[in-house]
Scaffold this motif. Structure first.
Motif, PDB file in Angstrom:
ATOM      1  N   ALA A  69       7.363  13.242 -13.468  1.00 47.04           N
ATOM      2  CA  ALA A  69       7.784  14.439 -12.756  1.00 47.04           C
ATOM      3  C   ALA A  69       7.183  14.532 -11.354  1.00 47.04           C
ATOM      4  O   ALA A  69       7.504  15.443 -10.603  1.00 47.04           O
ATOM      5  CB  ALA A  69       7.397  15.673 -13.556  1.00 47.04           C
ATOM      6  N   ALA A  70       6.320  13.594 -10.984  1.00 41.92           N
ATOM      7  CA  ALA A  70       5.633  13.641  -9.690  1.00 41.92           C
ATOM      8  C   ALA A  70       6.608  13.437  -8.537  1.00 41.92           C
ATOM      9  O   ALA A  70       7.600  12.726  -8.657  1.00 41.92           O
ATOM     10  CB  ALA A  70       4.553  12.576  -9.646  1.00 41.92           C
ATOM     11  N   ALA A  71       6.300  14.085  -7.398  1.00 45.20           N
ATOM     12  CA  ALA A  71       7.139  13.971  -6.205  1.00 45.20           C
ATOM     13  C   ALA A  71       6.483  13.125  -5.121  1.00 45.20           C
ATOM     14  O   ALA A  71       7.150  12.707  -4.180  1.00 45.20           O
ATOM     15  CB  ALA A  71       7.442  15.355  -5.654  1.00 45.20           C
ATOM     16  N   THR A  72       5.185  12.856  -5.245  1.00 43.88           N
ATOM     17  CA  THR A  72       4.483  12.003  -4.285  1.00 43.88           C
ATOM     18  C   THR A  72       3.585  11.034  -5.049  1.00 43.88           C
ATOM     19  O   THR A  72       3.299  11.234  -6.237  1.00 43.88           O
ATOM     20  CB  THR A  72       3.599  12.822  -3.320  1.00 43.88           C
ATOM     21  OG1 THR A  72       2.570  13.469  -4.069  1.00 43.88           O
ATOM     22  CG2 THR A  72       4.411  13.846  -2.533  1.00 43.88           C
TER      23      THR A  72
ATOM     24  N   LYS B  46       0.854  -1.181   0.000  1.00 49.90           N
ATOM     25  CA  LYS B  46       0.000   0.000   0.000  1.00 49.90           C
ATOM     26  C   LYS B  46       0.891   1.233   0.000  1.00 49.90           C
ATOM     27  O   LYS B  46       1.788   1.358   0.813  1.00 49.90           O
ATOM     28  CB  LYS B  46      -0.888   0.011   1.238  1.00 49.90           C
ATOM     29  CG  LYS B  46      -1.723  -1.230   1.404  1.00 49.90           C
ATOM     30  CD  LYS B  46      -2.998  -1.107   0.647  1.00 49.90           C
ATOM     31  CE  LYS B  46      -3.840  -2.346   0.927  1.00 49.90           C
ATOM     32  NZ  LYS B  46      -4.906  -2.531   0.051  1.00 49.90           N
ATOM     33  N   PHE B  47       0.654   2.134  -0.910  1.00 50.27           N
ATOM     34  CA  PHE B  47       1.415   3.358  -0.998  1.00 50.27           C
ATOM     35  C   PHE B  47       0.526   4.514  -0.562  1.00 50.27           C
ATOM     36  O   PHE B  47      -0.513   4.762  -1.173  1.00 50.27           O
ATOM     37  CB  PHE B  47       1.919   3.605  -2.425  1.00 50.27           C
ATOM     38  CG  PHE B  47       2.827   2.530  -2.928  1.00 50.27           C
ATOM     39  CD1 PHE B  47       4.054   2.316  -2.342  1.00 50.27           C
ATOM     40  CD2 PHE B  47       2.452   1.725  -3.982  1.00 50.27           C
ATOM     41  CE1 PHE B  47       4.906   1.329  -2.806  1.00 50.27           C
ATOM     42  CE2 PHE B  47       3.298   0.741  -4.452  1.00 50.27           C
ATOM     43  CZ  PHE B  47       4.528   0.541  -3.861  1.00 50.27           C
ATOM     44  N   ALA B  48       0.930   5.220   0.492  1.00 51.43           N
ATOM     45  CA  ALA B  48       0.172   6.378   0.955  1.00 51.43           C
ATOM     46  C   ALA B  48       0.314   7.500  -0.073  1.00 51.43           C
ATOM     47  O   ALA B  48       1.359   7.646  -0.710  1.00 51.43           O
ATOM     48  CB  ALA B  48       0.704   6.824   2.307  1.00 51.43           C
ATOM     49  N   ASP B  49      -0.750   8.278  -0.227  1.00 52.38           N
ATOM     50  CA  ASP B  49      -0.729   9.358  -1.212  1.00 52.38           C
ATOM     51  C   ASP B  49       0.343  10.400  -0.915  1.00 52.38           C
ATOM     52  O   ASP B  49       0.829  11.059  -1.831  1.00 52.38           O
ATOM     53  CB  ASP B  49      -2.095  10.036  -1.296  1.00 52.38           C
ATOM     54  CG  ASP B  49      -3.122   9.169  -2.012  1.00 52.38           C
ATOM     55  OD1 ASP B  49      -2.714   8.172  -2.648  1.00 52.38           O
ATOM     56  OD2 ASP B  49      -4.317   9.487  -1.946  1.00 52.38           O
ATOM     57  N   ASP B  50       0.730  10.556   0.357  1.00 54.38           N
ATOM     58  CA  ASP B  50       1.732  11.567   0.703  1.00 54.38           C
ATOM     59  C   ASP B  50       3.155  11.009   0.736  1.00 54.38           C
ATOM     60  O   ASP B  50       4.082  11.710   1.122  1.00 54.38           O
ATOM     61  CB  ASP B  50       1.386  12.218   2.038  1.00 54.38           C
ATOM     62  CG  ASP B  50       1.363  11.227   3.189  1.00 54.38           C
ATOM     63  OD1 ASP B  50       1.339  10.002   2.929  1.00 54.38           O
ATOM     64  OD2 ASP B  50       1.364  11.676   4.351  1.00 54.38           O
ATOM     65  N   MET B  51       3.335   9.760   0.300  1.00 51.22           N
ATOM     66  CA  MET B  51       4.669   9.143   0.294  1.00 51.22           C
ATOM     67  C   MET B  51       5.528   9.799  -0.796  1.00 51.22           C
ATOM     68  O   MET B  51       5.125   9.879  -1.958  1.00 51.22           O
ATOM     69  CB  MET B  51       4.563   7.643   0.041  1.00 51.22           C
ATOM     70  CG  MET B  51       5.874   6.920   0.184  1.00 51.22           C
ATOM     71  SD  MET B  51       5.646   5.139   0.223  1.00 51.22           S
ATOM     72  CE  MET B  51       5.808   4.767  -1.498  1.00 51.22           C
ATOM     73  N   ALA B  52       6.725  10.269  -0.400  1.00 48.88           N
ATOM     74  CA  ALA B  52       7.627  10.931  -1.343  1.00 48.88           C
ATOM     75  C   ALA B  52       8.327   9.888  -2.207  1.00 48.88           C
ATOM     76  O   ALA B  52       8.876   8.909  -1.699  1.00 48.88           O
ATOM     77  CB  ALA B  52       8.650  11.760  -0.588  1.00 48.88           C
ATOM     78  N   ILE B  53       8.288  10.094  -3.519  1.00 53.95           N
ATOM     79  CA  ILE B  53       8.901   9.166  -4.468  1.00 53.95           C
ATOM     80  C   ILE B  53       9.626   9.954  -5.551  1.00 53.95           C
ATOM     81  O   ILE B  53       9.392  11.146  -5.729  1.00 53.95           O
ATOM     82  CB  ILE B  53       7.855   8.229  -5.127  1.00 53.95           C
ATOM     83  CG1 ILE B  53       6.724   9.044  -5.766  1.00 53.95           C
ATOM     84  CG2 ILE B  53       7.313   7.225  -4.144  1.00 53.95           C
ATOM     85  CD1 ILE B  53       5.728   8.210  -6.531  1.00 53.95           C
TER      86      ILE B  53
ATOM     87  N   GLY C 125       0.383  10.557  -4.542  1.00 59.60           N
ATOM     88  CA  GLY C 125      -0.859  11.253  -4.881  1.00 59.60           C
ATOM     89  C   GLY C 125      -0.716  12.133  -6.109  1.00 59.60           C
ATOM     90  O   GLY C 125      -1.619  12.208  -6.948  1.00 59.60           O
ATOM     91  N   GLU C 126       0.415  12.798  -6.214  1.00 55.77           N
ATOM     92  CA  GLU C 126       0.670  13.646  -7.375  1.00 55.77           C
ATOM     93  C   GLU C 126       0.780  12.798  -8.644  1.00 55.77           C
ATOM     94  O   GLU C 126       0.252  13.161  -9.701  1.00 55.77           O
ATOM     95  CB  GLU C 126       1.961  14.433  -7.153  1.00 55.77           C
ATOM     96  CG  GLU C 126       2.211  15.523  -8.150  1.00 55.77           C
ATOM     97  CD  GLU C 126       3.482  16.306  -7.846  1.00 55.77           C
ATOM     98  OE1 GLU C 126       4.041  16.872  -8.801  1.00 55.77           O
ATOM     99  OE2 GLU C 126       3.913  16.344  -6.680  1.00 55.77           O
ATOM    100  N   ALA C 127       1.444  11.640  -8.546  1.00 52.30           N
ATOM    101  CA  ALA C 127       1.573  10.745  -9.700  1.00 52.30           C
ATOM    102  C   ALA C 127       0.205  10.249 -10.152  1.00 52.30           C
ATOM    103  O   ALA C 127      -0.085  10.205 -11.353  1.00 52.30           O
ATOM    104  CB  ALA C 127       2.488   9.573  -9.362  1.00 52.30           C
ATOM    105  N   ILE C 128      -0.649   9.904  -9.186  1.00 56.05           N
ATOM    106  CA  ILE C 128      -1.997   9.444  -9.528  1.00 56.05           C
ATOM    107  C   ILE C 128      -2.785  10.585 -10.161  1.00 56.05           C
ATOM    108  O   ILE C 128      -3.514  10.380 -11.133  1.00 56.05           O
ATOM    109  CB  ILE C 128      -2.692   8.871  -8.287  1.00 56.05           C
ATOM    110  CG1 ILE C 128      -2.004   7.554  -7.907  1.00 56.05           C
ATOM    111  CG2 ILE C 128      -4.180   8.652  -8.529  1.00 56.05           C
ATOM    112  CD1 ILE C 128      -2.419   6.975  -6.597  1.00 56.05           C
ATOM    113  N   GLY C 129      -2.616  11.786  -9.649  1.00 57.49           N
ATOM    114  CA  GLY C 129      -3.273  12.952 -10.239  1.00 57.49           C
ATOM    115  C   GLY C 129      -2.817  13.231 -11.661  1.00 57.49           C
ATOM    116  O   GLY C 129      -3.567  13.783 -12.465  1.00 57.49           O
ATOM    117  N   LEU C 130      -1.584  12.838 -11.975  1.00 57.95           N
ATOM    118  CA  LEU C 130      -1.052  13.054 -13.325  1.00 57.95           C
ATOM    119  C   LEU C 130      -1.339  11.892 -14.277  1.00 57.95           C
ATOM    120  O   LEU C 130      -0.909  11.910 -15.420  1.00 57.95           O
ATOM    121  CB  LEU C 130       0.462  13.294 -13.246  1.00 57.95           C
ATOM    122  CG  LEU C 130       0.877  14.601 -12.581  1.00 57.95           C
ATOM    123  CD1 LEU C 130       2.382  14.636 -12.369  1.00 57.95           C
ATOM    124  CD2 LEU C 130       0.421  15.790 -13.421  1.00 57.95           C
ATOM    125  N   GLY C 131      -2.048  10.871 -13.781  1.00 57.91           N
ATOM    126  CA  GLY C 131      -2.467   9.783 -14.660  1.00 57.91           C
ATOM    127  C   GLY C 131      -1.907   8.416 -14.344  1.00 57.91           C
ATOM    128  O   GLY C 131      -2.209   7.451 -15.035  1.00 57.91           O
TER     129      GLY C 131
END
Length: 121
Positions: free
Chosen positions: A61-64, A31-38, A66-72
């Motif tokens: 280019a995502a840093a978390t 499970k990957f939390a949406d706020d996990m930095a990647i 949640g951001e990666a999921i938001g970008l697709g």
């Protein structure tokens, strides 16, 4: 069925709970939390022309998470990218990759101790 239940009840075996375990079931992905930095590898490793390649171009280019999921990105994309080494977690405050578990060495590369000097003749 009633006879079988009575027989099992006499033996002390309970039929009310029977775990269902499939021998071919795969383990759940982590499970990957949406706020996990990647951080993602910036060179796209996916095959050009595929949908995964297109998605990777958007979310690399995502840093978390949640951001990666938001970008697709899809959660399985992130899990497979982690497994393949295209993505890694980032330690908070350090900006570098977290200490990832090392893969076991091949049997021929494992040493029990320091190297032994060969005898000089």
């Amino acid at each position: 069925l009633k006879r079988l239940q009575a027989h099992r009840a006499a033996k002390g075996t309970d039929l009310s709970f029977r775990p269902r375990v499939c021998p071919t079931s795969r383990p759940m992905p982590p499970k990957f939390a949406d706020d996990m930095a990647i951080a993602f590898q910036q060179e796209n490793p996916k095959r050009p022309g595929g949908k995964a390649h297109e998605r990777y171009e958007r979310y690399k280019a995502a840093a978390t998470v949640g951001e990666a999921i938001g970008l697709g990105a899809l959660r399985p994309d992130i899990a497979s990218d982690m497994k393949a080494g295209y993505c890694h977690t980032v330690q908070e405050g350090l900006g570098g990759p977290a200490a990832a578990p090392q893969a076991p060495k091949a049997m021929g590369q494992i040493r029990a101790g320091p190297p032994v000097a060969s005898p000089q003749a």
